[in-house]
Design a protein around this motif. Structure first.
Motif, PDB file in Angstrom:
ATOM      1  N   MET A   1      65.681 -13.860  39.299  1.00  0.00           N
ATOM      2  CA  MET A   1      65.809 -12.797  40.251  1.00  0.00           C
ATOM      3  C   MET A   1      66.680 -11.845  39.639  1.00  0.00           C
ATOM      4  O   MET A   1      67.351 -12.029  38.764  1.00  0.00           O
ATOM      5  CB  MET A   1      66.521 -13.578  41.408  1.00  0.00           C
ATOM      6  N   SER A   2      66.167 -10.673  39.849  1.00  0.00           N
ATOM      7  CA  SER A   2      66.801  -9.417  39.535  1.00  0.00           C
ATOM      8  C   SER A   2      67.310  -8.460  40.905  1.00  0.00           C
ATOM      9  O   SER A   2      66.681  -8.351  41.693  1.00  0.00           O
ATOM     10  CB  SER A   2      65.920  -8.328  38.876  1.00  0.00           C
ATOM     11  N   THR A   3      68.526  -8.151  40.813  1.00  0.00           N
ATOM     12  CA  THR A   3      69.202  -7.384  41.974  1.00  0.00           C
ATOM     13  C   THR A   3      68.794  -5.895  41.837  1.00  0.00           C
ATOM     14  O   THR A   3      69.331  -5.203  40.770  1.00  0.00           O
ATOM     15  CB  THR A   3      70.585  -7.865  42.121  1.00  0.00           C
ATOM     16  N   ILE A   4      68.467  -5.168  42.859  1.00  0.00           N
ATOM     17  CA  ILE A   4      68.379  -3.620  42.981  1.00  0.00           C
ATOM     18  C   ILE A   4      69.786  -3.241  43.176  1.00  0.00           C
ATOM     19  O   ILE A   4      70.399  -3.733  44.205  1.00  0.00           O
ATOM     20  CB  ILE A   4      67.047  -3.331  43.870  1.00  0.00           C
ATOM     21  N   LEU A   5      70.125  -2.254  42.542  1.00  0.00           N
ATOM     22  CA  LEU A   5      71.622  -1.508  42.834  1.00  0.00           C
ATOM     23  C   LEU A   5      71.482  -0.669  43.705  1.00  0.00           C
ATOM     24  O   LEU A   5      72.443   0.161  44.109  1.00  0.00           O
ATOM     25  CB  LEU A   5      72.443  -1.370  41.486  1.00  0.00           C
ATOM     26  N   GLY A   6      70.378   0.114  43.819  1.00  0.00           N
ATOM     27  CA  GLY A   6      70.024   1.351  44.771  1.00  0.00           C
ATOM     28  C   GLY A   6      69.193   2.264  43.957  1.00  0.00           C
ATOM     29  O   GLY A   6      68.519   1.890  43.128  1.00  0.00           O
ATOM     30  N   HIS A   7      69.300   3.430  44.479  1.00  0.00           N
ATOM     31  CA  HIS A   7      68.531   4.616  43.591  1.00  0.00           C
ATOM     32  C   HIS A   7      69.061   4.851  42.409  1.00  0.00           C
ATOM     33  O   HIS A   7      70.344   4.818  42.198  1.00  0.00           O
ATOM     34  CB  HIS A   7      68.566   5.867  44.587  1.00  0.00           C
ATOM     35  N   HIS A   8      68.042   5.207  41.485  1.00  0.00           N
ATOM     36  CA  HIS A   8      68.399   5.562  40.002  1.00  0.00           C
ATOM     37  C   HIS A   8      68.209   7.148  40.083  1.00  0.00           C
ATOM     38  O   HIS A   8      69.107   7.992  39.840  1.00  0.00           O
ATOM     39  CB  HIS A   8      67.527   4.946  39.109  1.00  0.00           C
ATOM     40  N   HIS A   9      66.803   7.609  40.318  1.00  0.00           N
ATOM     41  CA  HIS A   9      66.611   8.888  40.435  1.00  0.00           C
ATOM     42  C   HIS A   9      65.262   9.176  40.954  1.00  0.00           C
ATOM     43  O   HIS A   9      64.701   8.187  41.486  1.00  0.00           O
ATOM     44  CB  HIS A   9      66.653   9.578  39.122  1.00  0.00           C
ATOM     45  N   ILE A  10      64.749  10.425  41.219  1.00  0.00           N
ATOM     46  CA  ILE A  10      63.461  10.698  41.999  1.00  0.00           C
ATOM     47  C   ILE A  10      63.116  11.727  41.356  1.00  0.00           C
ATOM     48  O   ILE A  10      63.538  12.791  40.795  1.00  0.00           O
ATOM     49  CB  ILE A  10      63.692  11.045  43.345  1.00  0.00           C
ATOM     50  N   SER A  11      61.597  11.821  41.034  1.00  0.00           N
ATOM     51  CA  SER A  11      60.976  12.939  40.435  1.00  0.00           C
ATOM     52  C   SER A  11      59.990  13.651  41.036  1.00  0.00           C
ATOM     53  O   SER A  11      59.138  12.883  41.786  1.00  0.00           O
ATOM     54  CB  SER A  11      60.462  12.108  38.930  1.00  0.00           C
ATOM     55  N   MET A  12      60.059  14.964  40.938  1.00  0.00           N
ATOM     56  CA  MET A  12      59.039  15.911  41.718  1.00  0.00           C
ATOM     57  C   MET A  12      58.231  16.784  40.790  1.00  0.00           C
ATOM     58  O   MET A  12      58.535  16.894  39.662  1.00  0.00           O
ATOM     59  CB  MET A  12      59.907  16.804  42.596  1.00  0.00           C
ATOM     60  N   LEU A  13      57.038  17.126  41.233  1.00  0.00           N
ATOM     61  CA  LEU A  13      56.453  18.194  40.793  1.00  0.00           C
ATOM     62  C   LEU A  13      56.623  19.783  41.077  1.00  0.00           C
ATOM     63  O   LEU A  13      56.675  19.742  42.418  1.00  0.00           O
ATOM     64  CB  LEU A  13      55.053  18.093  40.953  1.00  0.00           C
ATOM     65  N   VAL A  14      56.953  20.494  40.215  1.00  0.00           N
ATOM     66  CA  VAL A  14      57.000  21.918  40.542  1.00  0.00           C
ATOM     67  C   VAL A  14      56.201  22.926  39.944  1.00  0.00           C
ATOM     68  O   VAL A  14      55.716  22.575  38.879  1.00  0.00           O
ATOM     69  CB  VAL A  14      58.489  22.364  40.553  1.00  0.00           C
ATOM     70  N   LYS A  15      56.183  24.213  40.263  1.00  0.00           N
ATOM     71  CA  LYS A  15      55.356  25.356  39.600  1.00  0.00           C
ATOM     72  C   LYS A  15      56.086  26.032  38.812  1.00  0.00           C
ATOM     73  O   LYS A  15      55.933  26.540  37.731  1.00  0.00           O
ATOM     74  CB  LYS A  15      54.711  26.232  40.808  1.00  0.00           C
ATOM     75  N   ASN A  16      57.240  26.194  38.956  1.00  0.00           N
ATOM     76  CA  ASN A  16      58.161  27.214  38.168  1.00  0.00           C
ATOM     77  C   ASN A  16      59.606  26.760  37.777  1.00  0.00           C
ATOM     78  O   ASN A  16      60.393  26.663  38.678  1.00  0.00           O
ATOM     79  CB  ASN A  16      58.326  28.519  38.817  1.00  0.00           C
TER      80      ASN A  16
END
Length: 312
Positions: free
Chosen positions: A1-16
């Motif tokens: 079993m592996s434990t999730i510690l929370g968010h790491h990062h989040i990735s978005m798409l942008v134009k500029n």
């Protein structure tokens, strides 16, 4: 079993990238911790913002796609990004700052059981600032050079809103496979927490019928969640394959090791390790000051730089 510690990062798409850089650095006061490229397509920037060192749980990352069209909102997508601020006084500070700097925003409201302000970035990405009510991320580091006073600086990622058509199947994935627990339900919204039980790893699931979102500028590409050790990734690879989720297998991203899988609603998750982190190739003082490339791309630096518009 592996434990999730929370968010790491989040990735978005942008134009500029230059417009994005101004907004997150000069308006939101985050530190630009890494200027690099998409390792799978080095013609585009990959920019990272966060606290002083880009600690896991503070990372907002952006892929620049100059020819990208607009997002067509819909279901089966990550639809809003929550960011934590310390106090209700901080919300008043941010409301005044948004008004002064002409940031599109709403009034103070309640969201995910917290006081908050919804707002948008230049690409139309939907965000919300939320009061942490004394909860601190233990490893968050303030950034003294921020445009925002330390007392009101963004402390990290809070609830991430995910909108799905099959909320029952998604709930099974979160609870039975990933170890999240539901902590409250209101109408068709359910808020989940990791085993750590803090707000810096929450996921708010909304049920919505209708067509899938068609991603464009301001859409969220994936959510990365934290695990402690690289050895845990094989567990997640096996779990994804057993449940017939498309899995990338183990991927070396240089700043962390990771694995991607897409669950049955089409939501893309990344499982990422805390280490080695962004100081593996730059000192803390130098973070974000120049374009850095992972070793396997360094011999293409001249070609890569010729395709990128300077940020500063």
């Amino acid at each position: 079993m592996s434990t999730i510690l929370g968010h790491h990062h989040i990735s978005m798409l942008v134009k500029n990238a230059k417009e994005t850089d101004h907004f997150y650095k000069n308006i939101l006061g985050l530190r630009r911790v890494k200027v690099t490229v998409n390792q799978d397509d080095p013609t585009m920037y990959h920019l990272f913002y966060g606290d002083k060192t880009g600690s896991p749980g503070t990372g907002l990352t952006f892929f620049e796609m100059p020819n990208i069209g607009r997002t067509h909102r819909g279901t089966n997508a990550i639809t809003r990004l929550g960011l934590m601020v310390p106090t209700e006084e901080s919300l008043n500070y941010w409301k005044a700052r948004f008004e002064e700097l002409d940031v599109y925003h709403g009034s103070i409201t309640t969201y995910a059981r917290r006081q908050g302000i919804k707002f948008e970035d230049p690409d139309g990405l939907q965000l919300v600032l939320l009061v942490a009510n004394g909860e601190e991320m233990s490893h968050w580091e303030s950034y003294p050079q921020s445009e925002v006073p330390e007392a009101h600086q963004i402390r990290g990622m809070g609830p991430i809103e995910i909108t799905v058509r099959d909320s029952e199947k998604f709930a099974h994935t979160l609870t039975e496979l990933m170890g999240y627990s539901p902590i409250y339900q209101e109408h068709t919204d359910t808020l989940y927490q990791t085993q750590k039980g803090d707000s810096y790893g929450e996921i708010l699931v909304k049920h919505l019928e209708g067509p899938d979102e068609r991603p464009g500028r301001g859409s969220i590409h994936h959510l990365a969640i934290r695990v402690s050790e690289e050895s845990e990734l094989s567990y997640w690879d096996d779990l994804a394959k057993t449940n017939h989720f498309a899995s990338s297998g183990l991927v070396d991203r240089y700043y962390f090791q990771s694995l991607y899988f897409r669950e049955s609603n089409g939501i893309l998750f990344e499982i990422a390790t805390d280490k080695p982190g962004f100081t593996v190739d730059q000192s803390s003082d130098e973070l974000g000051e120049r374009l850095v490339l992972p070793p396997f791309l360094e011999d293409r630096r001249e070609e890569i730089e010729s395709n990128l518009t300077p940020l500063d």
